[in-house]
Design an enzyme around this catalytic site. Structure first.
Site, short mmCIF file in Angstrom:
data_model
loop_
_atom_site.label_atom_id
_atom_site.label_comp_id
_atom_site.label_asym_id
_atom_site.label_seq_id
_atom_site.Cartn_x
_atom_site.Cartn_y
_atom_site.Cartn_z
CB ILE A 1 -0.79 0.35 1.21
CG1 ILE A 1 -0.04 -0.21 3.16
CG2 ILE A 1 -1.87 -1.07 0.81
CD1 ILE A 1 -1.23 -0.23 3.82
CG ASP A 2 5.26 3.00 0.97
OD1 ASP A 2 4.93 4.12 0.52
OD2 ASP A 2 5.90 3.37 2.05
#
Length: 452
Positions: A362-363
């Site tokens: 998600i980063d």
């Protein structure tokens, strides 16, 4: 086999049939979930049916697993594998309990060759004792899931400790794999294609992961680096150095985006896929094959097979355009893909698709460590961006000097995007879930046949 395990396997096979054969869905994870819910020990009930090889690491697991499968099949082994790349506990359980296990033609036990997510190695190894662990590499990847590289390696070691009799076959060019306190025998493969007269000893470049000596944490030096933190390393503070290699690339002859020619242990080989990093995948498969007594000639035959590998570097045709789909997920892998594009002699366009779901990580900050600026040294003619995080990748490429970009937030327009490119060659670089969405659109349009 107990009644409970029989019921678990029967239920899983029925679910797989319904999902895969009737509904034409992937059918990889749900059968495994159902089997485990009925019998949590279902894997233990089938472990005597085959030998298990676990393939794990950051980059290259899917292609390496596919190449190992081909190599062992060329040697007469019956092979069970997770073709889809579903590499977590549910998907792996589903693969094992739904596969029909047949005797090998060579009279030896069938082999399950499984790509396993780094964080799931312990779960698998605690359920089925592997015959071999195959370690490809560890690079910084999805910090939200794994943490730093030493944390990732600790997860793998936790799995290895469940099977002290298993051989650990590791990439000797990666210093991290010399670490760890476990009793297993370690055997190494790596590159030895540079002559000593051409060595250029020096400290590892700054901002390179995993370059600390395991003896005193000093910065390692290298006689040569293949890419990232891989190469022939040594310490200047004590006698630590790269371990002896049992299998090694002895020559690298030609690198193109479509194929590579090289030699392993002086056996000339060719694979129908580009990039230096893919030679590492072939080397890994060669090493596993030789460990299972597959001959070098049989391995050569296996490598000459030209079947495409789902989603990792897949070539298709879209209305006269040659399209290459490449998975990207971290800085090292992306930089390796960019290096491959540097070998492209023809004009090409690039479409970059960025998602940030759990399977992608998600980063998305990792894109700022990818060296997109190097694309100016290629024959790139046009750049487009898309995916759920299209704004992030758009800004990153704009900062890399690519001001003029078409944007395709909606991936249902992917065929339109390809056709709009000004060149006959198009590279699509995509994160995992973006690649799945891409393939779904291309499949619906008839450009890709079959599932994954």
């Amino acid at each position: 086999m107990t009644l409970k395990s029989t019921l678990a396997r029967t239920t899983a096979k029925s679910a797989h049939w319904l999902l895969h054969d009737v509904l034409h869905r992937g059918g990889t994870s749900l059968p495994g979930k159902l089997a485990v819910s009925i019998d949590p020990d279902v894997l233990k009930s089938i472990q005597q049916d085959f030998d298990l090889v676990i393939v794990t690491g950051t980059n290259g697991k899917t292609l390496t697993t596919a190449l190992i499968t081909r190599v062992l099949q060329a040697g007469g082994y019956e092979v069970i594998t997770n073709h889809s790349g579903s590499n977590m506990i549910q998907g792996i359980t589903g693969t094992l309990v739904t596969s029909k296990i047949k005797p090998s033609a060579n009279g030896k036990k069938p082999v399950a060759v499984l790509e396993v997510d780094e964080a799931n190695v312990e779960k698998i190894a605690s359920a089925i004792k592997p015959k071999m662990f195959v370690l490809t590499n560890i690079f910084r990847d999805q910090l939200d899931r794994y943490g730093e590289i030493y944390t990732t390696y600790d997860k793998i070691i936790a799995g290895i400790k469940h099977a002290p009799e298993a051989v650990v076959l590791a990439n000797g060019d990666s210093p991290i794999f010399t670490r760890g306190d476990f009793p297993n025998e370690r055997r190494y493969f790596g590159f030895n294609h540079v002559q000593p007269a051409d060595y250029q000893p020096g400290a590892a470049p700054i901002n390179t992961d995993g370059i600390l000596s395991p003896t005193d944490h000093s910065v390692l030096h290298y006689d040569f680096i293949t890419y990232a933190n891989l190469g022939k390393y040594f310490s200047t503070t004590d006698q630590f150095a790269r371990p002896n290699l049992r299998y090694q690339v002895t020559h690298v002859d030609e690198l193109t985006p479509k194929y590579s020619t090289f030699s392993i242990d002086n056996t000339p080989l060719r694979i129908e896929i580009g990039g230096l990093y893919n030679i590492y995948n072939a080397l890994t498969a060669f090493a596993v094959g030789r460990e299972f007594n597959v001959s070098a000639d049989q391995i050569k035959t296996a490598f000459e097979s030209n079947a495409q590998i789902f989603g990792r570097q897949e070539a298709i045709h879209v209305d006269g355009k040659d399209v290459t789909i490449v998975l990207i997920k971290n800085p090292v892998g992306t930089n390796s893909v960019i290096d491959m594009m540097l070998t492209e002699q023809d004009d090409f366009s690039m479409l970059a698709l960025l998602n940030a779901n759990y399977a992608d990580g998600i980063d998305t900050s990792w894109i700022w460590d990818a060296e997109f600026e190097k694309l100016h040294d290629t024959n790139i003619q046009a750049v487009a961006t898309g995916g759920q995080r299209y704004k992030d990748i758009h800004v990153r490429l704009k900062m890399a000097g690519f001001e003029d970009q078409a944007i395709y937030q909606d991936l249902t327009r992917i065929v339109e995007a390809i056709k709009a490119m000004p060149t006959d060659k198009v590279y699509i670089v995509a994160t995992y879930t973006a690649m799945l969405q891409l393939r779904e659109q291309l499949g619906s349009a008839g450009y890709i046949k079959g599932g994954f």
